[in-house]
Design an enzyme around this catalytic site. Structure first.
Site, PDB file in Angstrom:
ATOM      1  N   ASP A   4       3.026   1.989  -0.142  1.00 13.57           N
ATOM      2  CA  ASP A   4       1.757   1.942  -0.845  1.00 13.57           C
ATOM      3  C   ASP A   4       0.651   2.068   0.215  1.00 13.57           C
ATOM      4  O   ASP A   4       0.896   2.042   1.421  1.00 13.57           O
ATOM      5  CB  ASP A   4       1.628   0.646  -1.671  1.00 13.57           C
ATOM      6  CG  ASP A   4       0.619   0.801  -2.792  1.00 13.57           C
ATOM      7  OD1 ASP A   4       0.685   0.039  -3.772  1.00 13.57           O
ATOM      8  OD2 ASP A   4      -0.241   1.714  -2.704  1.00 13.57           O
TER       9      ASP A   4
HETATM   10  C1  GLC Z   1      -3.026   1.846  -4.639  1.00 18.65           C
HETATM   11  C2  GLC Z   1      -2.024   1.299  -5.610  1.00 18.65           C
HETATM   12  C3  GLC Z   1      -0.958   2.277  -5.986  1.00 18.65           C
HETATM   13  C4  GLC Z   1      -1.507   3.687  -5.964  1.00 18.65           C
HETATM   14  C5  GLC Z   1      -1.870   4.008  -4.533  1.00 18.65           C
HETATM   15  C6  GLC Z   1      -2.474   5.414  -4.393  1.00 18.65           C
HETATM   16  O1  GLC Z   1      -3.466   0.878  -3.752  1.00 18.65           O
HETATM   17  O2  GLC Z   1      -1.402   0.069  -5.293  1.00 18.65           O
HETATM   18  O3  GLC Z   1      -0.480   1.897  -7.275  1.00 18.65           O
HETATM   19  O4  GLC Z   1      -0.533   4.599  -6.439  1.00 18.65           O
HETATM   20  O5  GLC Z   1      -2.772   3.068  -3.984  1.00 18.65           O
HETATM   21  O6  GLC Z   1      -3.688   5.477  -5.064  1.00 18.65           O
END
Ligand code: GLC
Length: 737
Positions: A273
């Site tokens: 993430d």
């Molecule tokens: C965010 C979220 C995740 C998302 C990623 C890209 O912090 O936790 O769910 O897909 O970043 O945007």
């Protein structure tokens, strides 16, 4: 992997897979360490457009992927450079958060889950994939499969609720919808099972907070929906932010290698993430970026999102002999394998967006059906609903009646608010503008000013009925938007009290991203519909429901607490040694203290939820009778048939989601007081009845014991055929050796 065993492995694979493995191997052997680390790096740098620096980096093989990558033209130019001007011509993969729709927005996932309709959920994902692929994006960071038991957590909005069985069915349906019949089809995109794993158990419902989940609970509750996504062929996983039992999930060898790779045989790739690799420093699990990169790689995170520790640190770590190049080769293999399965090396690069795929009539129809099926009727006293279309005038009160952005909910990045059909617009279309008086009363859901109250009261006084549109604006839910209170924000309750002075029949429609507490509104309104954030077509769906052109069938997939003090509250909880009893209900502080009443209750609120998992009313009534079991025992490995009659004792044809629950009364680890094991959606005409039958296998009763083994244990069970998790017809049976 030894060449010999690799060739054995290849023999076992279908021809197409063999070809991909051979292509991956051949390409890997030509790659420099820098190019390998580039494939393992995902950048956000195209967000504001493509710069000469980024073009040069792409030419150098610095990036394997971009997320949130600007315009179609920027993506096409970036891909052209990668394919034509980089040394090896390895295509980029573009990722995007298409959580519940790209241009056509469907209800938030928590709303979709209340439909209990995997096929419709799959259709919505298929449409989202078509729109996403049409814009040259090949990967969505969805489905979000976190089991969520705490409505304080803003991301419950993105979840499929509190039950692992239902979240598994719906999550797998989303994977099928996104990925289609074949991943390399022009309208298929790679799905991403996230956030792996246990993120929803954040202490205090506070986002990114610590999670403590014993292995049996992890396997029986939090891993199941991810296992279902794996079984559905999900192409990628996303490791999460949370600290799981002391080891952050983006550095967790047990979950990422032992479970995901060894036990489940997953061979796609894992993306971290956002910055979750380098956040292991803040967690206190890595001393610096080099250690964070090493621990994420060792655990099995193949691609690093946004932070750059892989590219910055691993080259020197390999050269210093601290990191085994095999780990890097394995990660690159996983990434290249998915890119080849997607056909990125072979499919033509789209040269123009396919606008014909966007916001189609078919998509709008699915969005409306899903918004209709997701809406849950919580109260309907004296048949307040459905309203008659010859009602005269309605007063529409509340800012959420006409707020496209709020209606779409969290994680909407590519929709056009002007395309959203709001409840106000739909009501005007249904009744004619002259019969609809709109007085928002508040500017937004958080507004505390009462300046608009007088106009709202006047509108109510001039109308024959009042439609209240209450709830949460979009910005109150989603990531990093946890709330310590679950009340209606702002002065909404005061607005309802004011409007109630008109003495007209009132219906409350609540649009929100989480279960809320709103008893005062429920007392004032004759009927309450909970519509979540219903997406682009929420207006027409609600107009149909309010006037009876559709009948509510939605059932809650997250328990609604009476007060935030009850959270977390969920139906599939353990019994405790002193389970509360019905006589504990209604006890308030000051009652005589009787030791017999020392149970797991509160003394200032009932221990039961306001609305339980599986709850939802209809415009008709259903009666359950005649529970039958095919036998009082089921031999291990055998099956049992459970049936009941469901009658429509009301006046309208309607659908009912008939639920099957079981409980094992004693086992080697304690088991929940109820667990959903199946359900049927039945459509029954007034005065008719249907026998609803379930076949229960002893394997359906299996659970993970404290040694991590999946077992079915003999013993006594209870079984229910029920309208929700708090009621139903109960039977008993035994599983025998
Ligand atoms: C965010 C979220 C995740 C998302 C990623 C890209 O912090 O936790 O769910 O897909 O970043 O945007």
């Amino acid at each position: 992997m030894h060449t010999y065993s690799l060739s054995l492995l290849l023999l076992a694979l279908p021809a197409a897979a063999v070809e991909i493995e051979q292509r991956v191997d051949a390409l890997l052997q030509r790659m420099t360490l820098g190019e390998k680390l580039g494939q393992m790096s995902q950048s956000n740098a195209l967000r504001g457009g493509i710069s000469p620096e980024v073009k040069a980096e792409i030419r150098k093989g610095r990036w394997g992927s971009f997320l949130n990558a600007g315009s179609f033209e920027d993506r096409a130019e970036a891909q052209r450079i990668a394919l034509k001007e980089s040394r090896l011509g390895i295509p980029l993969i573009f990722g995007r958060d298409v959580i519940h729709g790209y241009r056509t927005v469907f209800p938030i996932p928590l709303g979709q889950s209340a439909s209990w309709d995997p096929e419709l959920v799959a259709q919505a994902a298929r449409i989202a994939a078509r729109e996403t692929a049409a814009m040259g994006i090949q990967w969505t960071f969805a489905p979000m499969l976190d089991i969520a038991r705490d409505p304080r957590w803003g991301r419950i909005a993105e979840s499929l609720g509190e039950d692992p069985y239902l979240a598994s069915l719906l999550g797998a349906a989303m994977v099928r919808g996104f990925q289609g019949a074949s991943l390399d089809a022009p309208d298929s995109i790679a799905a991403c099972a996230k956030h792996y794993v246990g993120y929803g158990a954040a202490e205090g419902g506070r986002d990114y907070n610590t999670t403590w989940i014993p292995e049996a609970e992890l396997r029986n509750v939090y891993l199941r929906s991810f296992q279902a996504a794996r079984a559905a062929g999900v192409a990628t996983f996303m490791s999460a932010f949370n600290n799981l039992n002391g080891i952050p999930t983006s550095g967790n060898v047990f979950t990422l290698r032992q479970v995901l790779r060894k036990e489940w045989g997953f061979d796609g790739f894992v993306v971290s993430d956002w910055n979750s690799v380098t956040q292991m420093i803040a967690h206190g699990y890595a001393g610096d970026a080099a250690e964070a990169a090493f621990k994420a790689l060792r655990a099995g995170v193949d691609m690093e999102m946004n932070s750059t520790s892989y590219y910055d640190q691993l080259k020197s770590e390999v050269e210093a002999g601290k990191v085994d190049l095999k780990l890097i080769d394995e990660a690159v293999r996983n990434i290249l394998r998915v890119k080849m399965r997607l056909g990125l090396f072979d499919k033509p690069v789209p040269t123009a967006p396919d606008n014909a795929a966007m916001f189609t009539a078919e998509g709008r129809e699915v969005a409306k059906r899903l918004a209709t099926e997701s809406t849950v009727l919580l109260k309907n006293e004296n048949r307040t609903l459905p309203l008659s279309k010859s009602i005269g005038k309605v007063a529409v009160i509340g800012p959420l009646a006409d707020s496209p952005v709020d209606q779409m909910g969290c994680w909407v990045r590519d929709a056009d608010p002007s395309e959203v059909r709001t409840p106000l617009a739909a009501l005007k279309e249904t009744l004619g503008a002259a019969r609809v008086v709109y007085a928002p009363g508040l500017k937004v859901s958080r507004d505390v000013s009462r300046a608009g109250f007088a106009a709202a009261l006047e509108a109510a006084r001039a109308a024959d009925a009042v439609l209240l549109f209450l709830g949460e604006e979009q910005s109150l839910s989603g990531e990093a938007h946890s709330r310590a209170f679950l009340d209606l924000p702002g002065a909404q309750e005061a607005l309802v009290e004011e409007v109630a002075r008109a003495g007209k029949p009132m219906v409350a429609v609540i649009l929100a991203g989480r279960p809320l507490t709103f008893q005062k509104v429920t007392e004032r309104a004759g009927a309450v519909l909970f519509a979540w954030h219903p997406g682009s077509m929420g207006g027409p769906a609600l107009a149909d429901l309010l006037f009876g052109d559709a009948v509510p069938s939605g059932k809650l997939t997250a328990s609604f607490p009476r007060t935030v003090g009850q959270t977390p509250v969920y139906y599939n909880h353990m019994s405790t040694g002193r389970p509360p009893v019905p006589s504990d209900l209604g006890i308030k502080m000051g009652m005589p203290k009787d030791p017999a009443q020392d149970t797991a209750k509160y003394i200032d609120v009932d221990y039961t939820p306001e609305y339980p998992f599986g709850f939802g009313l209809s415009y008709t009534t259903f009666e359950y009778s005649n529970l039958r079991l095919s036998s009082p025992t089921a031999p291990m490995g055998g099956t049992l048939t459970v049936s009941a009659e469901v009658a429509n004792s009301g006046a309208v044809e309607a659908e009912e989601i008939v639920q099957l629950y079981t409980r094992q009364l004693a086992a080697s680890v304690t088991r929940p007081v109820r667990e959903l094991k199946g359900y049927r959606r039945v459509r029954i005409k007034p005065g008719q009845k249907q026998t609803v039958e379930f076949t229960l296998r002893t394997a359906d009763l299996a659970f993970y014991n404290e040694r991590g083994q999946l077992v079915t244990e003999p013993g006594a069970f209870q079984v229910w055929v029920a309208p929700n998790s708090a009621r139903g017809l109960r039977g008993e049976f035994r599983v025998t050796e």
